[in-house]
Design an enzyme around this catalytic site. Sequence first.
Site, PDB file in Angstrom:
ATOM      1  N   LYS A 188      30.405  24.111  44.520  1.00  0.00           N
ATOM      2  CA  LYS A 188      30.223  25.445  45.097  1.00  0.00           C
ATOM      3  C   LYS A 188      29.767  26.398  43.985  1.00  0.00           C
ATOM      4  O   LYS A 188      30.307  26.354  42.873  1.00  0.00           O
ATOM      5  CB  LYS A 188      31.544  25.917  45.716  1.00  0.00           C
ATOM      6  CG  LYS A 188      31.377  26.992  46.753  1.00  0.00           C
ATOM      7  CD  LYS A 188      32.590  27.140  47.644  1.00  0.00           C
ATOM      8  CE  LYS A 188      32.406  28.324  48.580  1.00  0.00           C
ATOM      9  NZ  LYS A 188      33.471  28.440  49.557  1.00  0.00           N
ATOM     10  N   GLU A 216      43.561  26.912  63.301  1.00  0.00           N
ATOM     11  CA  GLU A 216      44.267  28.029  63.917  1.00  0.00           C
ATOM     12  C   GLU A 216      45.204  27.561  65.028  1.00  0.00           C
ATOM     13  O   GLU A 216      46.304  28.088  65.196  1.00  0.00           O
ATOM     14  CB  GLU A 216      43.262  29.048  64.481  1.00  0.00           C
ATOM     15  CG  GLU A 216      42.541  29.876  63.407  1.00  0.00           C
ATOM     16  CD  GLU A 216      41.380  29.151  62.737  1.00  0.00           C
ATOM     17  OE1 GLU A 216      41.016  28.042  63.186  1.00  0.00           O
ATOM     18  OE2 GLU A 216      40.833  29.708  61.765  1.00  0.00           O
ATOM     19  N   ARG A 253      40.872  31.247  68.644  1.00  0.00           N
ATOM     20  CA  ARG A 253      40.957  29.779  68.633  1.00  0.00           C
ATOM     21  C   ARG A 253      42.336  29.273  69.067  1.00  0.00           C
ATOM     22  O   ARG A 253      42.470  28.163  69.537  1.00  0.00           O
ATOM     23  CB  ARG A 253      40.719  29.256  67.213  1.00  0.00           C
ATOM     24  CG  ARG A 253      39.298  29.154  66.789  1.00  0.00           C
ATOM     25  CD  ARG A 253      38.751  27.764  67.074  1.00  0.00           C
ATOM     26  NE  ARG A 253      37.314  27.766  66.942  1.00  0.00           N
ATOM     27  CZ  ARG A 253      36.654  27.257  65.911  1.00  0.00           C
ATOM     28  NH1 ARG A 253      37.315  26.688  64.937  1.00  0.00           N
ATOM     29  NH2 ARG A 253      35.352  27.308  65.880  1.00  0.00           N
TER      30      ARG A 253
HETATM   31  C1  LIG Z   1      37.557  29.194  62.770  1.00  0.00           C
HETATM   32  C2  LIG Z   1      37.374  29.808  61.406  1.00  0.00           C
HETATM   33  N1  LIG Z   1      38.443  30.014  60.623  1.00  0.00           N
HETATM   34  C3  LIG Z   1      38.288  30.565  59.407  1.00  0.00           C
HETATM   35  C4  LIG Z   1      37.052  30.911  58.944  1.00  0.00           C
HETATM   36  C5  LIG Z   1      36.888  31.610  57.606  1.00  0.00           C
HETATM   37  N2  LIG Z   1      36.110  30.784  56.678  1.00  0.00           N
HETATM   38  C6  LIG Z   1      34.810  31.011  56.430  1.00  0.00           C
HETATM   39  S1  LIG Z   1      34.146  29.941  55.363  1.00  0.00           S
HETATM   40  C7  LIG Z   1      35.597  29.134  55.183  1.00  0.00           C
HETATM   41  C8  LIG Z   1      35.669  27.960  54.265  1.00  0.00           C
HETATM   42  C9  LIG Z   1      34.734  26.896  54.686  1.00  0.00           C
HETATM   43  O1  LIG Z   1      34.802  25.843  53.775  1.00  0.00           O
HETATM   44  P1  LIG Z   1      33.703  24.709  53.801  1.00  0.00           P
HETATM   45  O2  LIG Z   1      33.418  24.338  55.210  1.00  0.00           O
HETATM   46  O3  LIG Z   1      34.156  23.618  52.915  1.00  0.00           O
HETATM   47  O4  LIG Z   1      32.419  25.402  53.222  1.00  0.00           O
HETATM   48  P2  LIG Z   1      32.136  25.876  51.715  1.00  0.00           P
HETATM   49  O5  LIG Z   1      32.397  27.348  51.698  1.00  0.00           O
HETATM   50  O6  LIG Z   1      33.042  25.130  50.812  1.00  0.00           O
HETATM   51  O7  LIG Z   1      30.723  25.559  51.487  1.00  0.00           O
HETATM   52  C10 LIG Z   1      36.603  29.729  55.959  1.00  0.00           C
HETATM   53  C11 LIG Z   1      38.006  29.299  55.999  1.00  0.00           C
HETATM   54  C12 LIG Z   1      35.961  30.686  59.808  1.00  0.00           C
HETATM   55  N3  LIG Z   1      34.714  31.019  59.463  1.00  0.00           N
HETATM   56  N4  LIG Z   1      36.149  30.128  61.010  1.00  0.00           N
END
Ligand SMILES: Cc1ncc(C[n+]2csc(CCOP(=O)(O)OP(=O)(O)O)c2C)c(N)n1
Length: 654
Positions: A293, A387, A415
Site C-alpha cells: 500500500k 458489520e 449492512r
Molecule cells: C462496508 C464497508 N465498511 C467499511 C468501509 C471503510 N473502508 C474503506 S476502505 C477500507 C479498507 C479496505 O481494505 P482493502 O480492501 O484491503 O483495500 P486497501 O485499502 O488495502 O487497498 C475500509 C474498512 C467500507 N468502505 N465499506
Amino acid sequence: MQDTMIFREIPLQRPNTPMLDRIGSPADIRQLPADQLTQVARELRSFLLWSVGTTGGHFGAGLGVLELTVALHYVFNTPEDRLVWDVGHQAYPHKILTGRREQMGSIRRKNGLAGFPKRTESPYDTFGVGHSSTSISAALGMAIASNQQGLKRKSIAVIGDGAMTAGMAFEALNHAGHLKADMLVILNDNDMSISRNVGGLSNYFAKLLSSRTYHQMRDSSKKVLEIAPGLRELAKKTEEHFKGMIAPGTLFEELGFNYIGPIDGHDLPLLVETLENIRELSGPQFLHIVTTKGKGFAPAEADPIGYHAINKIEPLAATTASSANPTPVKAGPAAPKYANVFGQWLCDAAAADERVMGITPAMCEGSDLLAFAERFPERYFDVAIAEQHAVTLAAGMACDGAKPVVAIYSTFLQRGYDQLIHDVAIQNLDVLFAIDRAGLVGEDGPTHAGAFDISYLRCIPNMVLMTPSDENETRQLLHTGLVHEGPAAVRYPRGSGSGVEIDPLLHTLPMGKGRVVRERKSASGRIAILNFGTLLPRALQAAQALDATVADMRFVKPLDEDLIRQLAEQHDLLVTLEENAIAGGAGSAVCEWLNQEEIIMPVLQLGLPDKFVDHGSRDQLLEECGLDAATIERSITGRVQRLVSRPGKAAQSF
Ligand SMILES: Cc1ncc(C[n+]2csc(CCOP(=O)(O)OP(=O)(O)O)c2C)c(N)n1
C-alpha cells in the site's frame, strides 16, 4: 521484475509525462509495445502523486494497484470487458487512464469527479462503489448477463484483502464457483485494511506468502497456463489436485476457483504475462497478487495507515516546506471532533465499568478507538469489515452480561440492519450503538452519507434513539444510552463540534426529555423550531431573526410528547429540523404523534431531500439542502407567508 521508482516527496509542480499525456483512453495503451508500459507506469505514478497532493483524497490504495491498473487496461478490452473495483478508493489511476486525467484536479469537489467509480461518470466505471466487498457479486452478475446474451466479454473483480474479510465476498465466491462462471477475481493482498488487516483470513494470506511452496507454486501456476489448449483441462485437474494437497490456495480451490499466485503485483511484465494467460482460460479464476500500500512513495510505504487518505498540500505548507521535504498533510483530526468525544467517552466508560466492550468493524482510526484499544486491549474488538457480525457479536455479549458498544458509521450500519432488528432489538438486548458520520459527510458523497439512520431506526420497537446537539450532549447521551438497559443509539456527525465546554463528569439525562433553549420574546410570530441534532446553532441563528422558540429535542425515540404538546399549544407553526432524510425522519415522528393525538397544526419539516446528494464540502451540501441558517430562515418565512395568505386560525396570529 519490479521497476518502481521510489518518490520521497510529492511533486509540487505538474510533472513532465509525455507518454501519459498521449493516453486518451485505454485503447491508446493497447497500441503500445509491452516494453513501454513500465514508462507509462512511472509517469502515471508521478502524475498521481502530484494530482492527489493538489486535491487530497485517497492515496495509498491507488499507488498500490498502479501497475495492476496499467496491466488490466492493456490486457483486457475495457470498457467492453467489465472491470469492477471493490470499495473504489483505489480507482484514481484507473480514472487517469480512462480519459479523466485533466479533470483529476476536481476530484471530490462539488460538480467535479467523484472519489469513487460512478456509472454516470464514465463507461469505464462499470459499477458504483464506496462500501466494500460488493465487487465479486457485481462482476458475477455481469458475467451471467453477458453469458445469457451470448457475449464473450470478460468480467473482472479487483478486491483487497481487507474487503475480502466480509462475508458477502465469500457468498459471491461460493456462488461463482457453483456456477463455474467465466470470471476473474483478483485479490490485491497488501496485508492492510485501513488499519492493519485482522483475523484468520489475514493469517491465511500471510501463510500463503511464506509457504515454502511459494516459488514452486508460482512456477507450476504459470506452467499450467502455458500448456497447449487441448491438454489444458486434463492438466488442470491433475494440477488442482496436486495444489490442493500442498498449497494453501486450497480455500479458493475448494470454492471452485482456479487459484493462481501469489505473484508480485508491482512486476508489470509478470502481471501482463499472467493476465494474458488467464484471459484464455474459462471458468472461475482467482489471481492472488501481493502489493505494498502506498507503493512508490516512501513515507506512505512506511506509514500506510496514516497515508490511507491525505489532505491536499496547502500552498503555504508547500512554500515553507519547499526547501526541505514537502510532505502532504495526513488526513486526521486537528480540532476535537465528534469521533474524539466518543473515543474519550468510551475510555472513561470502560474505566468506570469493566463490563464495557468496544467493537469496530475495521474503523479503528475513523471511530477514534486507538486510545481505547491501547488501554483496554482485552475489551477491544476489531472484527474486520464485518458489520453484520459486529452487531450480532454485540448481541451475544449482551446475552451474557457484557455491555457492548458498537462504534459504527451510519452508512455502514445499513449492512447490519437485519442483525440489529433480529438479534438485538427483538431480544431487547443491552447494546449501545455509537453512530458516527450521521448526516452528510461531504467529499465521500452519497455512498458514505449517513442520511437514513433516524428513519431506519426509529421504526424498530425497543430502540432508544438520541440526537445530541453538541459535543457535551453527545458525551452525556452516550452515558445515558449505556446506563439504559436495552438497545440504544446515539447519532453524531462527521467533523468538529461547536466548541462547547465538555463536562468531565458523566450524567444520566432524563429519558425521552428535550429542553427549550430559546423562548420567543414577543406575543406574535408564534413559531417553534424542534431541533434534532447538531444543526442547533443554525436553528438558533434563524430563530434569532424570526423570534422563534427553539427546543433541543435530544430524543427521537421516545419522543418528548409533553414538550411537543406544550409547543403545539403555544405556537402556530412547528418547524422540525434534522440532518436526516425528511422521509421517515424525526419530523415525521412529530407529525405522526400530532396526528395520533388529533392535534391539527402546520408543521414545516426541514431535513435532507428525497434524492441522493452528490459529493462536495459538507457546508456546501448543507446549503444545497437548505440547511444553512439563512435558508432555514427563508424556508420558515416562506411557510409563514403562505399561512398568512390563507384564511384560518393560524393566519390570524402571524
Ligand atoms: C462496508 C464497508 N465498511 C467499511 C468501509 C471503510 N473502508 C474503506 S476502505 C477500507 C479498507 C479496505 O481494505 P482493502 O480492501 O484491503 O483495500 P486497501 O485499502 O488495502 O487497498 C475500509 C474498512 C467500507 N468502505 N465499506
